[in-house]
Design a protein around this motif. Structure first.
Motif, PDB file in Angstrom:
ATOM      1  N   GLY A  10       0.810  -1.202   0.000  1.00 57.55           N
ATOM      2  CA  GLY A  10       0.000   0.000   0.000  1.00 57.55           C
ATOM      3  C   GLY A  10       0.847   1.256   0.000  1.00 57.55           C
ATOM      4  N   LEU A  11       0.201   2.389   0.254  1.00 62.42           N
ATOM      5  CA  LEU A  11       0.885   3.685   0.283  1.00 62.42           C
ATOM      6  C   LEU A  11       1.220   4.040   1.719  1.00 62.42           C
ATOM      7  CD1 LEU A  11      -1.228   5.659  -2.331  1.00 62.42           C
ATOM      8  CD2 LEU A  11       1.109   4.813  -2.587  1.00 62.42           C
ATOM      9  N   PHE A  12       2.163   3.327   2.316  1.00 64.55           N
ATOM     10  CA  PHE A  12       2.555   3.572   3.699  1.00 64.55           C
ATOM     11  C   PHE A  12       4.078   3.612   3.812  1.00 64.55           C
ATOM     12  CE2 PHE A  12       1.612  -1.011   3.241  1.00 64.55           C
ATOM     13  CZ  PHE A  12       2.850  -1.562   3.526  1.00 64.55           C
ATOM     14  N   THR A  13       4.548   4.231   4.891  1.00 64.16           N
ATOM     15  CA  THR A  13       5.986   4.242   5.202  1.00 64.16           C
ATOM     16  C   THR A  13       6.250   3.548   6.530  1.00 64.16           C
ATOM     17  OG1 THR A  13       5.786   6.421   6.230  1.00 64.16           O
ATOM     18  CG2 THR A  13       6.440   6.353   3.902  1.00 64.16           C
ATOM     19  N   GLN A  14       5.177   3.296   7.289  1.00 66.97           N
ATOM     20  CA  GLN A  14       5.259   2.531   8.531  1.00 66.97           C
ATOM     21  C   GLN A  14       4.038   1.638   8.633  1.00 66.97           C
ATOM     22  OE1 GLN A  14       5.602   5.051  11.971  1.00 66.97           O
ATOM     23  NE2 GLN A  14       7.821   5.172  11.765  1.00 66.97           N
ATOM     24  N   ILE A  15       4.207   0.546   9.340  1.00 66.39           N
ATOM     25  CA  ILE A  15       3.077  -0.331   9.626  1.00 66.39           C
ATOM     26  C   ILE A  15       3.245  -0.846  11.051  1.00 66.39           C
ATOM     27  CG2 ILE A  15       4.167  -2.345   8.551  1.00 66.39           C
ATOM     28  CD1 ILE A  15       1.334  -3.198   7.653  1.00 66.39           C
ATOM     29  N   GLU A  33       7.770   8.415  -3.606  1.00 69.54           N
ATOM     30  CA  GLU A  33       7.226   9.084  -2.420  1.00 69.54           C
ATOM     31  C   GLU A  33       5.759   9.430  -2.577  1.00 69.54           C
ATOM     32  OE1 GLU A  33       8.325   9.666   0.645  1.00 69.54           O
ATOM     33  OE2 GLU A  33      10.198   8.636   0.208  1.00 69.54           O
ATOM     34  N   ASN A  34       5.362   9.948  -3.738  1.00 68.93           N
ATOM     35  CA  ASN A  34       3.990  10.381  -3.950  1.00 68.93           C
ATOM     36  C   ASN A  34       3.275   9.572  -5.026  1.00 68.93           C
ATOM     37  OD1 ASN A  34       4.083  12.595  -2.077  1.00 68.93           O
ATOM     38  ND2 ASN A  34       5.446  13.585  -3.553  1.00 68.93           N
ATOM     39  N   SER A  35       3.862   8.493  -5.451  1.00 63.49           N
ATOM     40  CA  SER A  35       3.239   7.664  -6.485  1.00 63.49           C
ATOM     41  C   SER A  35       3.686   6.221  -6.277  1.00 63.49           C
ATOM     42  CB  SER A  35       3.658   8.151  -7.874  1.00 63.49           C
ATOM     43  OG  SER A  35       5.050   7.954  -8.059  1.00 63.49           O
ATOM     44  N   GLY A  81       2.190  -3.913 -10.181  1.00 66.46           N
ATOM     45  CA  GLY A  81       1.309  -2.804  -9.866  1.00 66.46           C
ATOM     46  C   GLY A  81       1.361  -1.753 -10.939  1.00 66.46           C
ATOM     47  N   ASN A  82       1.458  -0.503 -10.505  1.00 65.63           N
ATOM     48  CA  ASN A  82       1.593   0.623 -11.420  1.00 65.63           C
ATOM     49  C   ASN A  82       2.627   1.561 -10.810  1.00 65.63           C
ATOM     50  OD1 ASN A  82       1.291   2.774 -13.173  1.00 65.63           O
ATOM     51  ND2 ASN A  82      -0.924   2.510 -13.324  1.00 65.63           N
ATOM     52  N   PHE A  83       3.876   1.335 -11.109  1.00 64.48           N
ATOM     53  CA  PHE A  83       4.987   2.089 -10.502  1.00 64.48           C
ATOM     54  C   PHE A  83       6.083   2.307 -11.532  1.00 64.48           C
ATOM     55  CE2 PHE A  83       5.307  -2.435  -9.495  1.00 64.48           C
ATOM     56  CZ  PHE A  83       6.551  -2.785  -9.966  1.00 64.48           C
ATOM     57  N   GLY A 133       3.850   0.714  13.663  1.00 68.22           N
ATOM     58  CA  GLY A 133       4.981   1.357  14.330  1.00 68.22           C
ATOM     59  C   GLY A 133       6.343   0.981  13.795  1.00 68.22           C
ATOM     60  N   GLN A 134       6.407   0.108  12.803  1.00 69.48           N
ATOM     61  CA  GLN A 134       7.682  -0.320  12.220  1.00 69.48           C
ATOM     62  C   GLN A 134       7.895   0.362  10.868  1.00 69.48           C
ATOM     63  OE1 GLN A 134       9.722  -2.398  14.002  1.00 69.48           O
ATOM     64  NE2 GLN A 134       8.129  -2.268  15.558  1.00 69.48           N
ATOM     65  N   ASP A 135       9.139   0.771  10.590  1.00 70.10           N
ATOM     66  CA  ASP A 135       9.442   1.343   9.280  1.00 70.10           C
ATOM     67  C   ASP A 135       9.236   0.282   8.203  1.00 70.10           C
ATOM     68  OD1 ASP A 135      10.086   3.816  10.292  1.00 70.10           O
ATOM     69  OD2 ASP A 135      12.242   3.410  10.382  1.00 70.10           O
ATOM     70  N   ALA A 136       8.447   0.640   7.212  1.00 72.10           N
ATOM     71  CA  ALA A 136       8.183  -0.262   6.092  1.00 72.10           C
ATOM     72  C   ALA A 136       7.671   0.587   4.943  1.00 72.10           C
ATOM     73  CB  ALA A 136       7.165  -1.324   6.475  1.00 72.10           C
ATOM     74  N   PHE A 137       8.409   0.618   3.873  1.00 67.90           N
ATOM     75  CA  PHE A 137       8.065   1.455   2.724  1.00 67.90           C
ATOM     76  C   PHE A 137       7.294   0.644   1.689  1.00 67.90           C
ATOM     77  CE2 PHE A 137       9.021   3.438  -1.379  1.00 67.90           C
ATOM     78  CZ  PHE A 137       8.632   4.742  -1.132  1.00 67.90           C
ATOM     79  N   ARG A 138       5.999   0.896   1.596  1.00 68.46           N
ATOM     80  CA  ARG A 138       5.099   0.350   0.574  1.00 68.46           C
ATOM     81  C   ARG A 138       4.836  -1.159   0.650  1.00 68.46           C
ATOM     82  NH1 ARG A 138       4.528   5.158   0.474  1.00 68.46           N
ATOM     83  NH2 ARG A 138       4.810   6.537  -1.308  1.00 68.46           N
ATOM     84  N   ILE A 139       5.807  -1.961   1.092  1.00 71.91           N
ATOM     85  CA  ILE A 139       5.633  -3.415   1.139  1.00 71.91           C
ATOM     86  C   ILE A 139       6.196  -3.927   2.459  1.00 71.91           C
ATOM     87  CG2 ILE A 139       6.168  -5.622   0.028  1.00 71.91           C
ATOM     88  CD1 ILE A 139       6.733  -4.038  -2.553  1.00 71.91           C
ATOM     89  N   ALA A 140       5.386  -4.723   3.170  1.00 76.01           N
ATOM     90  CA  ALA A 140       5.833  -5.278   4.452  1.00 76.01           C
ATOM     91  C   ALA A 140       5.464  -6.753   4.535  1.00 76.01           C
ATOM     92  CB  ALA A 140       5.199  -4.517   5.611  1.00 76.01           C
ATOM     93  N   LYS A 141       6.294  -7.487   5.254  1.00 74.44           N
ATOM     94  CA  LYS A 141       6.083  -8.921   5.470  1.00 74.44           C
ATOM     95  C   LYS A 141       5.937  -9.144   6.968  1.00 74.44           C
ATOM     96  CE  LYS A 141       8.429 -13.352   4.776  1.00 74.44           C
ATOM     97  NZ  LYS A 141       9.633 -14.008   4.238  1.00 74.44           N
ATOM     98  N   LEU A 142       4.945  -9.945   7.354  1.00 78.57           N
ATOM     99  CA  LEU A 142       4.756 -10.281   8.758  1.00 78.57           C
ATOM    100  C   LEU A 142       5.666 -11.450   9.110  1.00 78.57           C
ATOM    101  CD1 LEU A 142       3.163  -9.573  11.319  1.00 78.57           C
ATOM    102  CD2 LEU A 142       1.470 -11.280  10.619  1.00 78.57           C
TER     103      LEU A 142
END
Length: 191
Positions: free
Chosen positions: A5-10, A37-39, A56-58, A12-21
């Protein structure tokens, strides 16, 4: 489990656009990139040949077109690329040893196939006849959804024919050819 998604944290953890649990903690797998940053919309992720692939679309300047693998936190071009201003890849599926990409992948933009491609780790491949809309022209929106189930990949979207075979917005691929959905065999299976 992954989050895109469009996030930089998840949580409370730093994670730019893609995160793994991992266990009970989210871990970012993509390094921040100023061009994103904006797209940059990431829609799907797949693990194929020991690497993570994203779609995706990047496609800002200097980045791959809508399909890439993640190498040491960076997006890396895959093959010669998937092209076009109208391109957006929404689904990835590993099927019969290859990675399938589906979405809006117009053949008119220089792609070898239309709306669904197969990646074998080195090259892209077409899946035969292209999808058409009800007016006999190219389908503009392509494949909206792609799912693997048992011996088939199922696709749905804004298409009504492949070649001259009617498929009415849903088709299945057996690894060698497109198959009609509404055959007598299919009707008996769903009753």
């Amino acid at each position: 489990l992954f989050a895109l998604g469009l996030f930089t944290q998840i949580d409370g953890q730093d994670a730019f656009r893609i995160a793994k649990l991992v266990g009970d903690q989210w871990v970012g797998i993509l390094e921040p990139h100023p061009e994103l940053e904006n797209s940059g919309i990431f829609m799907d992720i797949a693990f194929y040949q020991s690497e993570y692939y994203v779609s995706g679309n990047f496609n800002p300047d200097g980045l791959p077109w809508d399909f890439a693998k993640i190498v040491e936190g960076e997006l890396e071009q895959v093959g010669e690329g998937v092209f076009g201003a109208w391109t957006g890849i929404g689904s990835l599926e590993v099927f019969q040893g290859d990675l399938y990409l589906a979405g809006s992948i117009p053949i008119e933009e220089g792609n070898i196939g239309s709306h669904i491609l197969r990646w074998d780790g080195e090259n892209y491949h077409s899946l035969g006849p292209v999808f058409y809309d009800e007016f006999g022209g190219f389908s503009g929106t392509g494949v909206n959804e792609m799912k693997k189930h048992e011996d088939y990949i199922y696709c749905s979207g804004n298409f009504f024919f492949f070649d001259e075979t009617p498929v009415y917005g849903i088709a299945r691929w057996d690894g060698n050819q497109w198959c009609e959905m509404f055959t007598q065999e299919f009707i008996q299976e769903t009753e």
